[in-house]
Design an enzyme around this catalytic site. Structure first.
Site, PDB file in Angstrom:
ATOM      1  N   CYS A  48     -26.523 -41.175  37.034  1.00 29.32           N
ATOM      2  CA  CYS A  48     -27.522 -40.273  36.450  1.00 29.32           C
ATOM      3  C   CYS A  48     -26.904 -38.947  36.012  1.00 29.32           C
ATOM      4  CB  CYS A  48     -28.658 -40.032  37.435  1.00 29.32           C
ATOM      5  SG  CYS A  48     -28.190 -39.011  38.837  1.00 29.32           S
ATOM      6  N   CYS A  50     -27.849 -35.923  36.770  1.00 26.19           N
ATOM      7  CA  CYS A  50     -27.696 -34.878  37.784  1.00 26.19           C
ATOM      8  C   CYS A  50     -26.455 -35.119  38.644  1.00 26.19           C
ATOM      9  CB  CYS A  50     -28.952 -34.672  38.611  1.00 26.19           C
ATOM     10  SG  CYS A  50     -29.501 -36.029  39.591  1.00 26.19           S
TER      11      CYS A  50
END
Length: 146
Positions: A48, A50
Protein backbone atom coordinates in the site's frame (compact mmCIF):
# COMPACT_ATOMS: atom_id res chain seq x y z
CA UNK A 1 -3.33 -15.06 -3.52
CA UNK A 2 0.29 -13.95 -3.25
CA UNK A 3 1.69 -10.88 -4.94
CA UNK A 4 4.14 -11.71 -7.75
CA UNK A 5 7.69 -11.49 -6.43
CA UNK A 6 8.91 -9.38 -9.34
CA UNK A 7 6.23 -6.83 -8.49
CA UNK A 8 7.11 -6.45 -4.80
CA UNK A 9 10.90 -6.93 -5.00
CA UNK A 10 11.62 -3.16 -4.95
CA UNK A 11 9.40 -2.80 -1.87
CA UNK A 12 11.32 -5.55 -0.10
CA UNK A 13 14.57 -3.87 -1.09
CA UNK A 14 13.56 -0.61 0.64
CA UNK A 15 14.01 -2.33 4.00
CA UNK A 16 16.75 -4.82 3.03
CA UNK A 17 19.08 -2.04 1.91
CA UNK A 18 18.97 -0.48 5.40
CA UNK A 19 19.85 -3.80 7.03
CA UNK A 20 16.40 -5.12 7.92
CA UNK A 21 16.34 -8.92 7.94
CA UNK A 22 13.60 -10.66 5.98
CA UNK A 23 11.66 -13.42 7.69
CA UNK A 24 9.92 -15.30 4.89
CA UNK A 25 8.64 -18.37 6.72
CA UNK A 26 6.69 -19.00 9.91
CA UNK A 27 9.68 -20.96 11.21
CA UNK A 28 11.99 -18.00 10.63
CA UNK A 29 9.62 -15.75 12.59
CA UNK A 30 9.44 -18.23 15.47
CA UNK A 31 13.22 -18.56 15.48
CA UNK A 32 13.70 -14.78 15.53
CA UNK A 33 11.22 -14.27 18.36
CA UNK A 34 12.47 -17.17 20.46
CA UNK A 35 16.19 -16.62 19.88
CA UNK A 36 16.55 -12.87 20.05
CA UNK A 37 17.96 -11.72 23.34
CA UNK A 38 16.68 -8.23 23.99
CA UNK A 39 14.45 -6.37 21.56
CA UNK A 40 13.16 -7.42 18.17
CA UNK A 41 11.24 -5.07 15.91
CA UNK A 42 9.09 -6.72 13.26
CA UNK A 43 7.80 -4.56 10.43
CA UNK A 44 4.79 -5.91 8.56
CA UNK A 45 5.60 -4.49 5.13
CA UNK A 46 2.89 -3.89 2.57
CA UNK A 47 2.21 -2.94 -1.01
CA UNK A 48 0.00 0.00 0.00
CA UNK A 49 0.90 3.64 -0.40
CA UNK A 50 1.19 4.31 3.31
CA UNK A 51 3.88 1.64 3.54
CA UNK A 52 5.78 3.19 0.64
CA UNK A 53 5.41 6.84 1.55
CA UNK A 54 5.25 6.62 5.32
CA UNK A 55 6.17 3.37 7.09
CA UNK A 56 9.32 2.30 5.22
CA UNK A 57 10.83 5.81 5.19
CA UNK A 58 9.95 6.19 8.87
CA UNK A 59 11.68 2.93 9.77
CA UNK A 60 14.79 4.12 7.91
CA UNK A 61 14.76 7.40 9.83
CA UNK A 62 14.11 5.76 13.19
CA UNK A 63 16.96 3.28 12.76
CA UNK A 64 19.42 6.19 12.68
CA UNK A 65 18.57 6.83 16.34
CA UNK A 66 21.27 6.13 18.93
CA UNK A 67 19.00 3.67 20.77
CA UNK A 68 17.47 0.99 18.60
CA UNK A 69 16.27 -2.62 18.73
CA UNK A 70 18.82 -5.41 18.99
CA UNK A 71 17.35 -7.01 15.88
CA UNK A 72 15.10 -5.63 13.12
CA UNK A 73 13.14 -7.89 10.80
CA UNK A 74 10.29 -7.76 8.33
CA UNK A 75 7.57 -9.89 6.82
CA UNK A 76 5.64 -8.92 3.70
CA UNK A 77 1.85 -9.05 3.89
CA UNK A 78 0.41 -10.57 0.73
CA UNK A 79 3.64 -12.39 -0.09
CA UNK A 80 5.06 -14.04 3.04
CA UNK A 81 1.59 -15.28 4.04
CA UNK A 82 2.57 -17.82 6.72
CA UNK A 83 5.36 -15.62 8.09
CA UNK A 84 2.99 -12.67 8.36
CA UNK A 85 0.38 -14.76 10.15
CA UNK A 86 3.03 -16.03 12.57
CA UNK A 87 4.35 -12.51 13.24
CA UNK A 88 0.82 -11.28 13.88
CA UNK A 89 0.27 -14.14 16.33
CA UNK A 90 2.85 -12.46 18.57
CA UNK A 91 1.00 -9.13 18.34
CA UNK A 92 -1.55 -10.22 20.93
CA UNK A 93 -4.51 -7.95 21.46
CA UNK A 94 -4.18 -6.23 18.08
CA UNK A 95 -6.14 -6.83 14.90
CA UNK A 96 -4.10 -7.67 11.80
CA UNK A 97 -3.07 -4.55 9.90
CA UNK A 98 -0.47 -3.67 7.36
CA UNK A 99 1.71 -1.89 7.50
CA UNK A 100 2.32 -2.27 11.20
CA UNK A 101 5.29 -2.41 13.52
CA UNK A 102 5.66 -4.53 16.64
CA UNK A 103 8.44 -4.35 19.18
CA UNK A 104 9.06 -7.45 21.27
CA UNK A 105 11.34 -7.74 24.25
CA UNK A 106 12.47 -11.26 25.11
CA UNK A 107 9.56 -12.58 23.05
CA UNK A 108 6.85 -10.40 24.62
CA UNK A 109 5.10 -7.58 22.78
CA UNK A 110 5.98 -4.27 24.43
CA UNK A 111 4.97 -1.78 21.71
CA UNK A 112 2.67 -1.83 18.71
CA UNK A 113 2.08 0.67 15.93
CA UNK A 114 -0.97 -0.12 13.82
CA UNK A 115 -1.88 1.05 10.33
CA UNK A 116 -4.23 3.75 11.62
CA UNK A 117 -1.28 5.26 13.51
CA UNK A 118 0.76 5.30 10.31
CA UNK A 119 -1.66 6.45 7.61
CA UNK A 120 -2.45 9.85 9.15
CA UNK A 121 1.16 10.90 9.78
CA UNK A 122 4.29 11.75 7.87
CA UNK A 123 7.50 9.69 8.03
CA UNK A 124 9.18 12.09 10.45
CA UNK A 125 6.26 11.90 12.92
CA UNK A 126 6.20 8.11 12.70
CA UNK A 127 9.98 7.95 13.17
CA UNK A 128 9.73 10.21 16.23
CA UNK A 129 7.14 7.87 17.75
CA UNK A 130 9.33 4.84 17.01
CA UNK A 131 12.34 6.56 18.57
CA UNK A 132 10.29 7.20 21.72
CA UNK A 133 9.43 3.50 21.79
CA UNK A 134 13.11 2.60 21.31
CA UNK A 135 14.12 4.90 24.17
CA UNK A 136 11.51 3.30 26.40
CA UNK A 137 11.90 -0.36 25.43
CA UNK A 138 15.41 -0.90 24.07
CA UNK A 139 18.76 -1.06 25.76
CA UNK A 140 20.70 2.19 25.69
CA UNK A 141 23.80 0.08 25.11
CA UNK A 142 22.62 -0.66 21.55
CA UNK A 143 23.96 2.20 19.44
CA UNK A 144 22.96 2.81 15.82
CA UNK A 145 25.63 2.07 13.25
CA UNK A 146 25.88 5.06 10.91
Amino acid sequence: MRYPEEFIAPMREDLRRIGVEELRTAEAVDDAVKNTSGTLMIVVNSICGCAAGKARPAVALALRHAVRPDRVATVFAGADIEATEKARSYFTGYAPSSPSIGLLKNGELVYMMERYQIEGRGPEQIADELKRAFDECCSAARVAQN
